[in-house]
Each structure stands twice: as C-alpha cells, then as structure tokens.
Design a protein around this motif. Structure first.
Motif, PDB file in Angstrom:
ATOM      1  N   SER A 377     -28.664 -19.234  -0.004  1.00 12.53           N
ATOM      2  CA  SER A 377     -28.908 -17.838  -0.389  1.00 12.53           C
ATOM      3  C   SER A 377     -28.060 -16.068  -0.801  1.00 12.53           C
ATOM      4  N   THR A 378     -27.583 -15.900  -1.341  1.00 13.06           N
ATOM      5  CA  THR A 378     -26.444 -14.957  -1.350  1.00 13.06           C
ATOM      6  C   THR A 378     -27.039 -13.797  -2.773  1.00 13.06           C
ATOM      7  N   LYS A 379     -26.850 -12.820  -2.396  1.00 14.46           N
ATOM      8  CA  LYS A 379     -27.314 -11.995  -3.771  1.00 14.46           C
ATOM      9  C   LYS A 379     -26.832 -12.286  -5.361  1.00 14.46           C
ATOM     10  N   GLU A 380     -25.423 -12.439  -5.029  1.00 12.76           N
ATOM     11  CA  GLU A 380     -24.993 -12.896  -6.472  1.00 12.76           C
ATOM     12  C   GLU A 380     -25.704 -14.156  -6.629  1.00 12.76           C
ATOM     13  N   SER A 381     -25.616 -15.046  -5.654  1.00  6.90           N
ATOM     14  CA  SER A 381     -26.321 -16.533  -6.287  1.00  6.90           C
ATOM     15  C   SER A 381     -27.906 -17.200  -5.113  1.00  6.90           C
ATOM     16  N   PRO A 382     -28.660 -15.888  -5.966  1.00  9.04           N
ATOM     17  CA  PRO A 382     -29.857 -15.685  -4.904  1.00  9.04           C
ATOM     18  C   PRO A 382     -30.819 -17.748  -5.394  1.00  9.04           C
ATOM     19  N   CYS A 401     -37.574 -11.629  -0.932  1.00  8.65           N
ATOM     20  CA  CYS A 401     -36.862 -11.393  -1.533  1.00  8.65           C
ATOM     21  C   CYS A 401     -35.854 -10.527  -1.440  1.00  8.65           C
ATOM     22  N   SER A 402     -35.260  -9.890  -0.433  1.00 12.21           N
ATOM     23  CA  SER A 402     -33.678  -9.331  -0.262  1.00 12.21           C
ATOM     24  C   SER A 402     -33.326  -9.914   0.960  1.00 12.21           C
ATOM     25  N   GLU A 403     -34.179 -11.090   1.594  1.00 12.47           N
ATOM     26  CA  GLU A 403     -33.512 -11.338   2.651  1.00 12.47           C
ATOM     27  C   GLU A 403     -32.137 -12.479   2.069  1.00 12.47           C
ATOM     28  N   TYR A 404     -31.116 -12.231   1.834  1.00 12.47           N
ATOM     29  CA  TYR A 404     -30.950 -13.398   1.883  1.00 12.47           C
ATOM     30  C   TYR A 404     -30.478 -14.485   2.761  1.00 12.47           C
ATOM     31  N   ARG A 413     -23.231  -6.781   5.363  1.00  7.77           N
ATOM     32  CA  ARG A 413     -23.210  -6.465   3.952  1.00  7.77           C
ATOM     33  C   ARG A 413     -22.992  -5.297   3.373  1.00  7.77           C
ATOM     34  N   GLN A 419     -18.377 -10.143   0.176  1.00  5.80           N
ATOM     35  CA  GLN A 419     -19.396 -11.333  -1.006  1.00  5.80           C
ATOM     36  C   GLN A 419     -18.649 -12.530  -0.668  1.00  5.80           C
TER      37      GLN A 419
END
Length: 576
Positions: A377-382, A401-404, A413, A419
């Motif tokens: 999971s990433t911020k761009e693709s959770p 939820c911020s822990e990708y 980061r 990215q």
C-alpha cells in the motif's frame, strides 16, 4: 555472508541517489511493455539510445546492459554517455544479489549444487523435510532455517513465530529438524489443515524408520517440539498486542479467523480444519494406534514398549500429542521473547512484521523475506489491486491509516520523487537472472512480449476503450504463429477469435521484436533499483527507531529471485 552495514548517513545518501535515478527514468520503469506499439514506446527513447540498442542481438543485450559482472564489454558501436551512466548507476546502486556459493548472473537457470544429482531433491535436506516440498522451497527453507537457528542461538532465544506459514514446510524444519519451538500463523485454514496433516505424516514416517533401525538415537536423537499452527489473518492496521493475542490461540483449541474463497469469516470452528474439538488427544491416540497395529511379529506389550523407545525420555507422548501451549505461555502469562520470520511475506505483510518487531517488546529478532512489492500500500494507492481487504473490527484496529507499506521511513517519505508506481513495484518482482538466461540462449520465449504488444494494438483498434486487459496465459505461445496465438487470446478478452487484422502490419511489428526485447531489458535494468529502494526504506525505518539491520543475499538468485533477507537483532538493553 552479510551485506556491509551502512551508517545512517550512508543509508540516507543512497536513498537520495536511488530516488534521483528513478525520478529521471520514471517513464521507463512505469511503462508497460504490452504498449510498445500502441504507445510508441521506442520513440520515447533518445535517438542515440535507439541507434545503440536497436540492432543488438539478445546475447549482446545480456552482456552490455544487464549483466553487472561482465568486465570485458565489446560494443558494436559507440554508446552515448547517458546510456552508459544509466547502466553503471543501476548496477552500482542496487544491492548485491549473489549468495555465498550461489551462481553468477551469467549462469542463467543453473540449479544450486545441492540439486546436481537430483533436480527435485536437495542433497542437503533430509528426505522427511523434502516430502510435498518443491525444489525451490527446499532450497529456501534449508538456508533460512539454518540462519534462523544461528540467530536464535546468538540471541539465546528458542521460540520462533513464522507468519504466512502456509503448509508448514518451514515450521516443520525449524521445529523437528532444528529443535526450535515454533508457532506458525496462516490465514487460510485449508493450508493449516494440510500443515497439521503433514506434521502427522512426518512423525509417523520418523517413528517407522526408528522402529526399523532398532535404535531410538540413530535418526532423531534430539527431536524438537511439534509446531503449533494458528489460523489467523495478520491485520496491517492492528497493533502488536493484537498480534500477540492471536499467537496465544492455537488452531487446535479455539475459534479461528481465516480468509477463504475471497471472504472473511469469523469464528470458524476447528471442525472446519478437519479437527474435532477433542482432536488433540484423538489424533495422538490414532497415531499411536496406527503404530501399535503395524504388521509385525510383536505382541501388544512388545509394541507398547517399542513405541516408548522410538523417542527417548517420554518424548513420544509429547510429540504425538497436538500441543495447546502457546508462545505467550511463560510463567505468570508473561510472553516469551521470540524470533519473527516471514518467508516471502506478501505485500504489506512484510512491512507489518517490521513494525511489530520495532514496537513489540517480545520480538527479539526478525528475518524478513519480502515479495509481491506491487501489493504494497502507498499513499497514492492505499488499496492496490489484487489485495484482499477484509472488514476490520473497530475494537482491535489501531488508528494507523497513515502507515503505508511504502514508504515506511520518515527520511524516504521526505525525499522528492520517492513515489513508486504500481507498475514500477510490479517490475521489481521480475527475475533478472531468468531473463538473462533467455537472452543468452536466444530463447523463443523472448517473442511472447512482442506477441502480446501486437495483440494490444489489435484490441485497441477493435475496442479503443479497452486498455491492457488481462489475457489468461496462452500455453506455449512462443511455439505458435502470431495468427494462432491471436485466435486463442482474443476470446479471452471478450473479442471474437476471427477479428480481422492486416497481416502486413503484423509482419512489420514482428520485425521489431529485437527492439521490444531491448526496451524490456531497459525496464528490467531498473527493477533491482526499485527493489533496493523498497528494502533500503525498511532499513532506514529500523535505523530511525534505533535498530541496526543488514541484508543477506541468502538464496541463489537464479533459483529464488526474491533472495534478499532483512535481518535485525535488538540490542540487549532494548530486550529488557
């Protein structure tokens, strides 16, 4: 056997260089080879690169571009400095992948020495640990198991938790083979059922062999405890104490939580694992009865005596009984320290285990072998495609939820261009050694990318709205003509097999197969760079929390491509 340790500053500088390189060539790492013709990917390269790469043979591509160990490169033309710089940077910045005693990249698909006499059986692993286990997995469990044992001895720790334990191949080797106290946790109850079945088969085989030998000490003088199997899905959003609670419940004694057939089911009873509620004692009795009723000349009392001598010091009862002692049982319910391991833990599971190691006081050591980077999971693709997402229980899930899965570290980061797209991470899962072998052999398999790229052009001509549809693998596509391949592939995307296309256009595209191979090799050149950044981010994450770590190229990369093992041991002051 360890990759040289990096200082904190060296780790950060390397991360900066990696993100800079990948940002510069993002248009290559993010490209799909099946769009080679439909998106004119060749034309996106500098003309000087096209001139240098366009007429290379597959073996030349292997030598001049992909193989980092080649020293004497002979170029058919002058290469532009920018292309030479890319190759040099990609090789220099990527973590080494050659295992001690492993094959070089140029050996292609050569198997490790342990399989020279029999390609399906490791000569270094006892036969009882090879049953039901494919050669690649035999190689992995032997090497990882040996490393885990060494780390446990060094850390004075005898308990191991194997996450994503599957059918229990690693847990059996660690417990029965190396004498460790192992708990395996696996989300699929069907796999756990197989694991317990294979455990019983191993014990029965071992007992029979020791009976035949007439010497209880001859084959298994110091047997390890039976592994425990837990059915449970490790929630990446849950805190470490929830994970510890899961480990305190074994599959043989309690409700289980598992994922089956795409659904998430709670409170599945043990019966679904083909184990009755009283199965611990029942299975022990069945196994002893099986041994007692074997066809031989002994009377009943002699048989009982023989069973008692199969394993010394009363270990027969202990090993033939399914245990319900959990990793959390130690004195006054104080959890024991343990080593946490995951052999090819998929997607976010590897990052979750690292967080548990960093946060949980009971995890003393970790060995992490990652895979399936595209499922991170990433911020761009959770919620990346293909990842199972069960409903979460609000009372057990931490607000994290911020822990990708990537990035994990604060440093990465904060870097511009850090990215990584789904496609770049998917590319990092490719096996560069296998492709090198194909290039050197000029394998007919090389034409499959060209076939799929031509098919994509035909699909878009027929259906402009359809882009990169999944095409189920056409068996032996490389052995077919393109027309035969298209006839089989088109119905798999919902198009008629007789879609009309211009044979002359197809022939023109087939003539560019060498360029397709060259372009894909550029993509593959960046794959280890992406993997290095993902793993380095995890090392920096641990560093930021006060833990040193090292990477070991443990497996033969030509045999097991995801061969890098991240190892960290907590300092003694952190264990108290």
């Amino acid at each position: 056997m360890f990759v040289a340790a990096f200082s904190e500053q060296e780790q950060r500088e390397l991360a900066e260089k990696l993100t800079s390189l990948l940002s510069t060539y993002r248009h290559i790492s993010d490209s799909y080879i099946i769009e080679f013709f439909s998106e004119s990917l060749w034309d996106t390269l500098p003309v000087s690169w096209q001139d240098a790469l366009g007429d290379l043979t597959p073996p030349q591509i292997a030598d001049l571009l992909l193989d980092r160990e080649i020293k004497d490169r002979r170029y058919p033309s002058v290469w532009p400095l920018s292309l030479l710089a890319l190759r040099s940077a990609a090789h220099a910045l990527s973590f080494p992948r050659k295992a001690p005693g492993g094959h070089s990249q140029d050996t292609g698909a050569a198997v490790p020495d342990e399989f020279q006499s029999n390609q399906s059986q490791s000569s270094l692993l006892r036969h009882i640990f090879r049953k039901h286990v494919k050669p690649k997995k035999q190689h992995e469990i032997r090497r990882l198991g040996t490393l885990v044992k060494k780390l446990c001895d060094q850390a004075n720790c005898s308990s191991v938790v194997d996450v994503g334990s599957g059918q229990g191949h690693l847990t059996r080797f660690l417990s029965f083979g190396l004498g460790l106290d192992v708990t395996g946790i696996e989300a699929d109850p069907n796999l756990v059922s197989m694991a317990t079945k294979f455990d019983r088969q191993l014990l029965l085989t071992l007992a029979k062999e020791n009976q035949k030998s007439g010497n209880a000490q001859s084959l298994y003088s110091v047997p390890g405890p039976s592994p425990r199997h837990v059915v449970g899905w490790v929630n990446p959003k849950a805190s470490w104490d929830v994970f510890i609670q899961q480990l305190g419940v074994t599959a043989t004694e309690s409700d289980s939580i598992g994922a089956t057939s795409g659904s998430y089911e709670k409170n599945q009873r043990v019966e679904e694992l083909h184990l009755e509620p009283h199965s611990c004692q029942t299975k022990a009795e069945e196994l002893q009865n099986t041994l007692l009723t074997q066809k031989n000349d002994m009377n009943t009392s002699d048989s009982v005596a023989q069973i008692n001598t199969i394993f010394p010091s009363g270990m027969a009862t202990e090993m033939l009984t399914c245990k319900t002692v959990s990793v959390t049982d130690c004195g006054a319910n104080k959890p024991r320290s343990f080593l946490l391991t995951g052999l090819h833990a998929c997607g976010d599971l590897s990052s979750t285990l690292l967080r548990h190691f960093a946060n949980c006081p009971h995890v003393q050591v970790i060995t992490s072998v990652a895979c399936c980077y595209m499922k991170i999971s990433t911020k761009e693709s959770p919620n990346p495609p293909g990842v199972f997402q069960p409903p979460f229980s609000t009372d057990t899930v931490a607000d994290s939820c911020s822990e990708y899965g990537y990035p994990m570290s604060d440093w990465v980061r904060g870097l511009p261009g850090h990215q990584l797209s789904y496609k770049a991470r998917e590319g990092a899962c490719h096996a560069i050694e296998d492709y090198l072998h194909r290039l050197r052999e000029e394998s007919s398999l090389l034409r499959t990318h060209c076939y799929r790229a031509i098919l994509e052009s035909i699909i878009r001509a027929e259906r402009p709205d359809m882009r990169r549809p999944g095409v189920q693998t056409v068996k032996k596509a490389h052995a077919l003509s393109f027309s035969e391949y298209a006839c089989l592939a088109l119905p798999r995307v919902g198009l008629p097999a007789d879609v009309q296309f211009d044979p002359a256009d197809v022939d023109a595209m087939l003539a560019h197969q060498g360029k397709v191979v060259a372009y894909f090799s550029l993509v593959l050149l960046l794959a280890p760079v992406v993997e290095t950044l993902v793993l380095l981010d995890r090392m920096i994450f641990l560093q930021e929390r006060g833990f040193q770590s090292k990477l070991i190229p443990l497996f033969d990369a030509a045999f097991s491509p995801r061969n890098l093992v991240l190892v960290s041991v907590k300092p003694k002051e952190a264990q108290s």
